[in-house]
Design a protein around this motif. Sequence first.
Motif, PDB file in Angstrom:
ATOM      1  N   VAL A   1      18.805  49.621  63.120  1.00 19.13           N
ATOM      2  CA  VAL A   1      19.154  51.236  63.113  1.00 19.13           C
ATOM      3  C   VAL A   1      19.062  52.191  63.693  1.00 19.13           C
ATOM      4  O   VAL A   1      19.144  52.802  64.002  1.00 19.13           O
ATOM      5  CB  VAL A   1      19.340  52.054  61.075  1.00 19.13           C
ATOM      6  CG1 VAL A   1      20.345  53.164  61.763  1.00 19.13           C
ATOM      7  CG2 VAL A   1      21.160  50.717  60.677  1.00 19.13           C
ATOM      8  N   ILE A   2      17.396  51.689  62.975  1.00 20.76           N
ATOM      9  CA  ILE A   2      16.496  53.067  64.180  1.00 20.76           C
ATOM     10  C   ILE A   2      16.084  52.940  65.786  1.00 20.76           C
ATOM     11  O   ILE A   2      16.515  53.524  66.134  1.00 20.76           O
ATOM     12  CB  ILE A   2      15.248  52.613  63.569  1.00 20.76           C
ATOM     13  CG1 ILE A   2      15.164  53.205  62.057  1.00 20.76           C
ATOM     14  CG2 ILE A   2      13.594  53.720  64.223  1.00 20.76           C
ATOM     15  CD1 ILE A   2      13.749  53.512  61.302  1.00 20.76           C
TER      16      ILE A   2
ATOM     17  N   TRP B   1      27.487  60.323  72.557  1.00 21.83           N
ATOM     18  CA  TRP B   1      26.369  59.725  72.156  1.00 21.83           C
ATOM     19  C   TRP B   1      25.334  60.628  70.964  1.00 21.83           C
ATOM     20  O   TRP B   1      25.069  60.556  70.293  1.00 21.83           O
ATOM     21  CB  TRP B   1      24.829  59.869  73.296  1.00 21.83           C
ATOM     22  CG  TRP B   1      24.841  61.273  73.384  1.00 21.83           C
ATOM     23  CD1 TRP B   1      25.642  62.245  74.624  1.00 21.83           C
ATOM     24  CD2 TRP B   1      23.632  62.279  73.175  1.00 21.83           C
ATOM     25  NE1 TRP B   1      25.170  63.486  74.648  1.00 21.83           N
ATOM     26  CE2 TRP B   1      24.125  63.123  73.955  1.00 21.83           C
ATOM     27  CE3 TRP B   1      22.758  62.291  72.440  1.00 21.83           C
ATOM     28  CZ2 TRP B   1      23.053  64.606  73.855  1.00 21.83           C
ATOM     29  CZ3 TRP B   1      22.071  62.839  72.460  1.00 21.83           C
ATOM     30  CH2 TRP B   1      21.977  64.109  72.470  1.00 21.83           C
ATOM     31  N   VAL B   2      25.514  61.817  70.756  1.00 20.27           N
ATOM     32  CA  VAL B   2      25.937  62.879  70.238  1.00 20.27           C
ATOM     33  C   VAL B   2      26.273  62.532  68.289  1.00 20.27           C
ATOM     34  O   VAL B   2      25.258  62.336  68.194  1.00 20.27           O
ATOM     35  CB  VAL B   2      26.022  64.193  70.280  1.00 20.27           C
ATOM     36  CG1 VAL B   2      25.757  65.636  69.126  1.00 20.27           C
ATOM     37  CG2 VAL B   2      25.696  64.831  71.239  1.00 20.27           C
ATOM     38  N   THR B   3      27.831  62.338  68.442  1.00 18.36           N
ATOM     39  CA  THR B   3      28.352  61.479  67.207  1.00 18.36           C
ATOM     40  C   THR B   3      27.530  60.606  66.504  1.00 18.36           C
ATOM     41  O   THR B   3      27.176  60.327  65.266  1.00 18.36           O
ATOM     42  CB  THR B   3      29.662  61.611  66.922  1.00 18.36           C
ATOM     43  OG1 THR B   3      30.178  63.154  68.092  1.00 18.36           O
ATOM     44  CG2 THR B   3      30.646  61.460  66.065  1.00 18.36           C
ATOM     45  N   ILE B   4      27.641  59.373  67.268  1.00 23.79           N
ATOM     46  CA  ILE B   4      27.204  58.226  67.173  1.00 23.79           C
ATOM     47  C   ILE B   4      25.502  58.451  66.612  1.00 23.79           C
ATOM     48  O   ILE B   4      25.356  57.852  65.534  1.00 23.79           O
ATOM     49  CB  ILE B   4      27.386  57.542  68.391  1.00 23.79           C
ATOM     50  CG1 ILE B   4      28.372  56.669  68.447  1.00 23.79           C
ATOM     51  CG2 ILE B   4      26.284  56.153  68.451  1.00 23.79           C
ATOM     52  CD1 ILE B   4      28.851  55.706  70.585  1.00 23.79           C
TER      53      ILE B   4
ATOM     54  N   VAL C   1      20.560  54.864  71.730  1.00 23.61           N
ATOM     55  CA  VAL C   1      21.583  55.868  71.913  1.00 23.61           C
ATOM     56  C   VAL C   1      20.875  57.084  72.490  1.00 23.61           C
ATOM     57  O   VAL C   1      21.644  58.334  73.809  1.00 23.61           O
ATOM     58  CB  VAL C   1      22.333  56.216  70.834  1.00 23.61           C
ATOM     59  CG1 VAL C   1      22.990  57.599  70.516  1.00 23.61           C
ATOM     60  CG2 VAL C   1      23.285  55.352  70.567  1.00 23.61           C
ATOM     61  N   MET C   2      20.281  58.243  71.619  1.00 23.91           N
ATOM     62  CA  MET C   2      19.580  59.102  72.153  1.00 23.91           C
ATOM     63  C   MET C   2      18.937  58.852  74.052  1.00 23.91           C
ATOM     64  O   MET C   2      19.241  60.314  74.105  1.00 23.91           O
ATOM     65  CB  MET C   2      18.031  59.545  71.410  1.00 23.91           C
ATOM     66  CG  MET C   2      19.197  60.465  69.736  1.00 23.91           C
ATOM     67  SD  MET C   2      19.505  61.103  69.777  1.00 23.91           S
ATOM     68  CE  MET C   2      21.240  60.497  69.245  1.00 23.91           C
ATOM     69  N   VAL C   3      18.629  57.986  73.896  1.00 24.65           N
ATOM     70  CA  VAL C   3      17.887  57.668  75.558  1.00 24.65           C
ATOM     71  C   VAL C   3      18.752  57.704  76.617  1.00 24.65           C
ATOM     72  O   VAL C   3      19.228  58.038  77.737  1.00 24.65           O
ATOM     73  CB  VAL C   3      17.025  56.609  75.337  1.00 24.65           C
ATOM     74  CG1 VAL C   3      16.576  55.873  76.836  1.00 24.65           C
ATOM     75  CG2 VAL C   3      15.557  56.644  75.113  1.00 24.65           C
ATOM     76  N   THR C   4      19.802  56.883  76.108  1.00 28.08           N
ATOM     77  CA  THR C   4      20.991  56.432  76.766  1.00 28.08           C
ATOM     78  C   THR C   4      22.465  57.761  77.495  1.00 28.08           C
ATOM     79  O   THR C   4      23.167  57.580  78.150  1.00 28.08           O
ATOM     80  CB  THR C   4      21.664  55.083  76.638  1.00 28.08           C
ATOM     81  OG1 THR C   4      21.724  55.110  75.534  1.00 28.08           O
ATOM     82  CG2 THR C   4      20.030  53.271  77.061  1.00 28.08           C
ATOM     83  N   LYS C   5      22.393  57.793  76.177  1.00 29.65           N
ATOM     84  CA  LYS C   5      22.879  58.891  75.824  1.00 29.65           C
ATOM     85  C   LYS C   5      25.232  58.325  76.385  1.00 29.65           C
ATOM     86  O   LYS C   5      25.548  59.051  77.043  1.00 29.65           O
ATOM     87  CB  LYS C   5      23.379  60.419  76.473  1.00 29.65           C
ATOM     88  CG  LYS C   5      21.903  60.726  75.932  1.00 29.65           C
ATOM     89  CD  LYS C   5      21.791  62.158  77.354  1.00 29.65           C
ATOM     90  CE  LYS C   5      20.982  63.303  76.674  1.00 29.65           C
ATOM     91  NZ  LYS C   5      19.213  62.380  76.337  1.00 29.65           N
TER      92      LYS C   5
ATOM     93  N   PHE D   1      24.184  60.611  64.893  1.00 27.82           N
ATOM     94  CA  PHE D   1      23.843  61.509  63.945  1.00 27.82           C
ATOM     95  C   PHE D   1      24.549  60.252  62.592  1.00 27.82           C
ATOM     96  O   PHE D   1      23.585  60.284  61.835  1.00 27.82           O
ATOM     97  CB  PHE D   1      24.876  63.181  63.828  1.00 27.82           C
ATOM     98  CG  PHE D   1      23.929  64.208  63.863  1.00 27.82           C
ATOM     99  CD1 PHE D   1      22.877  64.638  63.269  1.00 27.82           C
ATOM    100  CD2 PHE D   1      24.630  64.863  65.695  1.00 27.82           C
ATOM    101  CE1 PHE D   1      21.963  65.285  63.321  1.00 27.82           C
ATOM    102  CE2 PHE D   1      22.917  65.544  65.520  1.00 27.82           C
ATOM    103  CZ  PHE D   1      22.129  66.503  65.247  1.00 27.82           C
ATOM    104  N   VAL D   2      25.841  59.701  62.776  1.00 22.07           N
ATOM    105  CA  VAL D   2      26.231  58.316  62.064  1.00 22.07           C
ATOM    106  C   VAL D   2      25.070  57.876  61.951  1.00 22.07           C
ATOM    107  O   VAL D   2      24.648  57.171  60.770  1.00 22.07           O
ATOM    108  CB  VAL D   2      27.484  58.073  63.020  1.00 22.07           C
ATOM    109  CG1 VAL D   2      27.597  56.551  61.883  1.00 22.07           C
ATOM    110  CG2 VAL D   2      28.366  58.617  62.922  1.00 22.07           C
ATOM    111  N   LEU D   3      24.058  57.403  63.062  1.00 20.02           N
ATOM    112  CA  LEU D   3      23.029  56.466  62.829  1.00 20.02           C
ATOM    113  C   LEU D   3      21.754  57.023  62.438  1.00 20.02           C
ATOM    114  O   LEU D   3      21.736  56.898  61.563  1.00 20.02           O
ATOM    115  CB  LEU D   3      22.729  55.616  63.941  1.00 20.02           C
ATOM    116  CG  LEU D   3      23.701  54.916  64.354  1.00 20.02           C
ATOM    117  CD1 LEU D   3      23.317  54.573  66.217  1.00 20.02           C
ATOM    118  CD2 LEU D   3      23.778  53.528  64.077  1.00 20.02           C
ATOM    119  N   TYR D   4      21.849  58.690  62.396  1.00 22.26           N
ATOM    120  CA  TYR D   4      20.506  58.961  61.253  1.00 22.26           C
ATOM    121  C   TYR D   4      21.079  59.004  60.378  1.00 22.26           C
ATOM    122  O   TYR D   4      20.673  58.470  58.972  1.00 22.26           O
ATOM    123  CB  TYR D   4      20.438  60.437  61.862  1.00 22.26           C
ATOM    124  CG  TYR D   4      19.497  61.712  61.085  1.00 22.26           C
ATOM    125  CD1 TYR D   4      18.237  61.426  61.673  1.00 22.26           C
ATOM    126  CD2 TYR D   4      20.103  62.121  60.292  1.00 22.26           C
ATOM    127  CE1 TYR D   4      17.054  62.368  60.226  1.00 22.26           C
ATOM    128  CE2 TYR D   4      19.395  62.417  59.353  1.00 22.26           C
ATOM    129  CZ  TYR D   4      17.823  62.588  59.529  1.00 22.26           C
ATOM    130  OH  TYR D   4      16.990  63.868  59.136  1.00 22.26           O
TER     131      TYR D   4
END
Length: 180
Positions: free
Chosen positions: A166-167, A109-112, A173-177, A114-117
């Motif tokens: 993307v947002i 979830w962290v990698t995804i 992703v941030m919420v569900t991890k 940042f990739v989305l960011y």
Amino acid sequence: MYHDAVSSLLAAGFNSGPYQVLLVIHLLTAGFGFGGAAMTAFATRRAINDALEDSPESNEPAHPAAAAVAQRSNHYVLTRFADASVYVAGLTGLAAVLLDNRWNFRQCWVTIGFVLYFTWVALAHGAVRPTTQKLIAALDAGGSERRAVGRLLRRWRAFDAISSLVIVAAIAVMVTKPGL
């Protein structure tokens, strides 16, 4: 004094006051930045639809000056205020990962996230903003430049829709991890 503040933040754990402040800043700036980006897109879309009111089949604004003003105003808000919040959200997100030993870049979830960011930042600066500037110029111009409005408007709508997706994906992703 500065050294003490940095030291206490570096020693911060998830339940510590400094980490919680960092998390609040991250959430507020993410909400303001990405929310601001989404809201300016909705406002711009509405203004353009109103400008197209008299000629929706041609996809060319009947009121190009009104459409240009809406684009210009929303572009100003986005580039002056929302962007700064998005950058602070990214930096505080990075700091949160680095400061709390529960999070790391091996977690999906962290990698995804940042990739989305970075995908959103690249889309915003590489596609949405340049198209917006070209669209404003075409709306302001007369004659042959005006013919480009329909094409630029379709391109702007497509880039804006992708950016919005993307947002939404990043928030999910941030919420569900996933993978945690």
